[in-house]
Design a protein around this motif. Structure first.
Motif, short mmCIF file in Angstrom:
data_model
loop_
_atom_site.label_atom_id
_atom_site.label_comp_id
_atom_site.label_asym_id
_atom_site.label_seq_id
_atom_site.Cartn_x
_atom_site.Cartn_y
_atom_site.Cartn_z
N GLN B 177 -9.75 10.11 -12.50
CA GLN B 177 -9.30 9.59 -11.21
C GLN B 177 -9.13 8.07 -11.27
O GLN B 177 -8.18 7.51 -10.72
CB GLN B 177 -10.30 9.97 -10.11
CG GLN B 177 -9.77 9.74 -8.70
CD GLN B 177 -8.48 10.51 -8.46
OE1 GLN B 177 -8.43 11.73 -8.68
NE2 GLN B 177 -7.42 9.83 -8.05
N HIS B 178 -10.06 7.43 -11.97
CA HIS B 178 -9.99 5.98 -12.10
C HIS B 178 -8.67 5.58 -12.76
O HIS B 178 -7.97 4.66 -12.30
CB HIS B 178 -11.17 5.48 -12.92
CG HIS B 178 -11.15 4.00 -13.21
ND1 HIS B 178 -11.26 3.05 -12.22
CD2 HIS B 178 -11.02 3.33 -14.38
CE1 HIS B 178 -11.20 1.84 -12.78
NE2 HIS B 178 -11.06 1.98 -14.08
N LEU B 179 -8.30 6.31 -13.81
CA LEU B 179 -7.05 5.99 -14.51
C LEU B 179 -5.85 6.29 -13.62
O LEU B 179 -4.88 5.52 -13.59
CB LEU B 179 -6.96 6.77 -15.82
CG LEU B 179 -8.01 6.40 -16.88
CD1 LEU B 179 -7.83 7.26 -18.13
CD2 LEU B 179 -7.94 4.91 -17.24
N HIS B 184 -1.92 5.10 -14.09
CA HIS B 184 -1.58 5.67 -15.40
C HIS B 184 -1.11 7.11 -15.25
O HIS B 184 -1.64 7.87 -14.44
CB HIS B 184 -2.80 5.61 -16.33
CG HIS B 184 -3.20 4.20 -16.63
ND1 HIS B 184 -2.57 3.44 -17.59
CD2 HIS B 184 -4.13 3.39 -16.08
CE1 HIS B 184 -3.11 2.23 -17.62
NE2 HIS B 184 -4.06 2.17 -16.71
N SER B 185 -0.11 7.47 -16.05
CA SER B 185 0.38 8.84 -15.95
C SER B 185 0.58 9.47 -17.32
O SER B 185 0.92 10.63 -17.44
CB SER B 185 1.68 8.87 -15.16
OG SER B 185 2.63 8.04 -15.79
N THR B 210 -4.67 17.03 -12.69
CA THR B 210 -4.12 15.80 -13.26
C THR B 210 -3.14 15.07 -12.35
O THR B 210 -2.59 14.05 -12.73
CB THR B 210 -3.38 16.10 -14.57
OG1 THR B 210 -2.36 17.06 -14.26
CG2 THR B 210 -4.32 16.65 -15.60
N GLY B 211 -2.90 15.60 -11.15
CA GLY B 211 -1.85 15.00 -10.33
C GLY B 211 -0.54 15.15 -11.08
O GLY B 211 -0.27 16.21 -11.63
N ASP B 212 0.22 14.09 -11.20
CA ASP B 212 1.43 14.25 -12.00
C ASP B 212 1.33 13.49 -13.33
O ASP B 212 2.33 13.08 -13.90
CB ASP B 212 2.67 13.82 -11.21
CG ASP B 212 2.38 12.60 -10.36
OD1 ASP B 212 2.93 12.50 -9.26
OD2 ASP B 212 1.57 11.75 -10.81
N ALA B 213 0.08 13.30 -13.76
CA ALA B 213 -0.10 12.65 -15.06
C ALA B 213 0.03 13.68 -16.17
O ALA B 213 -0.14 14.88 -15.95
CB ALA B 213 -1.45 11.98 -15.14
#
Lengths: 337, 337
Positions: B177-179, B184-185, B210-213
């Motif tokens: 989450q921090h990244l 960052h993706s 991962t969201g969209d990472a």
DNA sequence: CCGCCGAATGTAACTAGTTACACAGCTTGT
DNA sequence: ACAAGCTGTGTAACTAGTTACATTCGGCGG
């Protein structure tokens, strides 16, 4: 329901009663199963299972006179050098079917003597201590109990216990010589606490023959953080040294970090050397020149020595383990100016 | 000369005979000295000294039913995280007058079960294990012996042993989450071996959302050296990630070193985050952003839990220890490109 | 058909302490 | 003066195993 009187652990006689055999037979099933008839064995095994019988370690120990435990006294576990060394000891002891009890002393001889007593109280058959500086109480204890005991991390053939270790003064000398060979003549020495620490003291002793170099000394706690702080002190000195000799890689690692942070080139602006050769030192940036101490070999040798002593009564003689310079990238020729 | 029949260790009855008292009196001198007359006490003490009598730990243990020993099974001692944790355990146990036997398992469940048996054989009164993945043999043993046992480094309220640890998946999630928060993706994940390691597995599990990472994975041995190698692999990839998430600070330290060596700016060119918060991480250069795992508190809590269980029969409930992000200098906002 | 041998098992004595209980000897209270 | 009570000590029975020695029983050789 069956009487669940399992309030107490079952013992041999309970099993014998349930299986309708004698205690000797149960003992035989446990120790020499081939000497018992199949049918009997089956009955006993069933009783053991039903009562969830587990033989008492203490009762076994009282008969065999053996606890199969050896104690190790170390200043701290929180330092890679001792952890690696204990790991090696544990591994090797395990091969002799001996277990390792660890007690930490914080480098305090009084705590050490106290913990040694508790090790004896739990029946340790042998003792491993670090260094050659201890309380008389510890020696008394070892003498009274006729306890096999070896001292490590410090080789001294004249010590009254067998010592398995390296030449700490020699390690210091090697590090210094390396810097002298590179032409350094203004050298800062960063060392850990001196009280009660014969290893550090000996390493310092190895720095006595300085040729025409000039040494300055900084004392620090054995941590990366204090290594950083020491580096700050050294960098802010009026006459900045061209090389820093750390009596421990942990300190050298801190020094390296601080140099990086302050943009001081290593080894261009200042050379850094350590002693220990920790697993990470080879991969530091720049890789750390250091004096390799064979702690893993020392752990193995110590474990073998104490095991042979315990098992076969062979009192070991001391053992000197070689140290050697590992020249890497953190040291270089002193720049002309 | 006095008959030096000291071939064998003296026992209580020898002392009693020499001092012309009964065994009970000798025992009293040892345990309740105030209940013995001064003159008698002196005679007994003298006899004890003359015979160099040391009471047998095993005989005491058989009576008290206590060994005052607890065993800890850890994958390795050669990793700061376990060493610190054991150091804390040892310290706290020591306050309960309990000793710590250490056995290493190399992360192998079979070795673990075997060593657990030897711990029982020497009479351990409690067991501390790492993680929640073990051999059935180990569970059998614990059940059969009714042995107090707690599992650590992994919190799982549904596990059949009390667990004292942290939310490993949560730790992974926090790091990720921090990244993500920093924009960052494209993220590389460096992790240790997965076989038999539920902690690593759980941390990976925490990276699922991962969201969209886009995540890529590199497996490595848990060493600085392998951290360096992993960094090389990552840097040579076609589509270089903007952040590296290491599931352990040891790996992150190696990655940091390699970045330095290759002149890759951290965090300008790539962000690096670890998990553990080792003592050295705060002083690395740049200082390492990481997720703090409270191993020292865990060690204390574990030691208290097992001690209370052993001494007072209080079976502990599990305990979840909080992890938290320690934002330092190795992570930064993703550069526009 | 008897005795011998060995396998299988039991009895009881070890290991080295702790401790419940008994008892002797003295002081103190009534 | 005698009972009660306390102190100090001894006896013996525990703890839970191992093991030397004795015993039982079966098979086999003479």
């Amino acid at each position: 329901m069956a009487n669940t009187r399992s309030r107490k652990r079952a013992n041999l006689r309970d099993v014998a009663k349930l299986a309708n055999v004698s205690v000797a037979t149960v003992s035989r099933v446990l120790n020499t199963p081939d000497s018992v008839a199949e049918a009997t064995k089956a009955a006993v095994t069933a009783a053991i299972a039903e009562l969830r019988f587990v033989p008492s370690a203490a009762a076994r120990a009282i008969n065999s006179g053996r606890s199969r435990v050896v104690g190790a006294l170390v200043p701290t576990l929180d330092h890679a050098i001792f952890a690696r060394y204990l790991a090696a000891i544990e591994q090797t002891l395990s091969g002799y079917r001996l277990s390792l009890v660890v007690a930490t002393t914080k480098g305090d001889a009084a705590i050490e003597a106290e913990k040694a007593q508790t090790l004896v109280d739990i029946g340790a058959e042998g003792l491993i201590v670090s260094g050659v500086t201890h309380e008389p109480g510890l020696y008394d204890l070892i003498e009274r109990c006729q306890l096999p005991a070896v001292a490590t991390s410090y080789y001294d053939p004249d010590f009254h216990l067998p010592t398995i270790g390296y030449d700490n003064a020699g390690a210091g000398r090697i590090a210094l010589q390396h810097l002298l060979d590179l032409g350094h003549s203004r050298i800062a020495v960063v060392h850990g606490s001196l009280i009660g620490n014969d290893r550090t003291l000996a390493r310092l002793k190895g720095l006595e023959d300085t040729g025409d170099a000039e040494l300055s000394f900084v004392e620090a706690d054995l941590s990366i953080e204090d290594g950083c702080k020491s580096a700050q002190t050294i960098l802010s000195a009026a006459h900045r040294p061209t090389a820093i000799l750390c009596l421990s890689d942990v300190l050298a690692t801190g020094v390296l970090y601080e140099m990086q942070r302050q943009g001081v080139g290593v080894p261009q602006d200042v050379s850094v050397i350590g002693i220990d050769d920790l697993p990470g030192s080879a991969h530091a940036s720049p890789s750390l020149t250091t004096v390799h101490l064979p702690v893993v070999r020392m752990g193995h040798a110590t474990a073998v020595a104490i095991s042979e002593w315990i098992e076969n009564g062979l009192k070991p003689s001391g053992m000197l383990l070689a140290t050697e310079l590992v020249a890497r990238d953190s040291t270089g020729i002193r720049r002309p100016a």
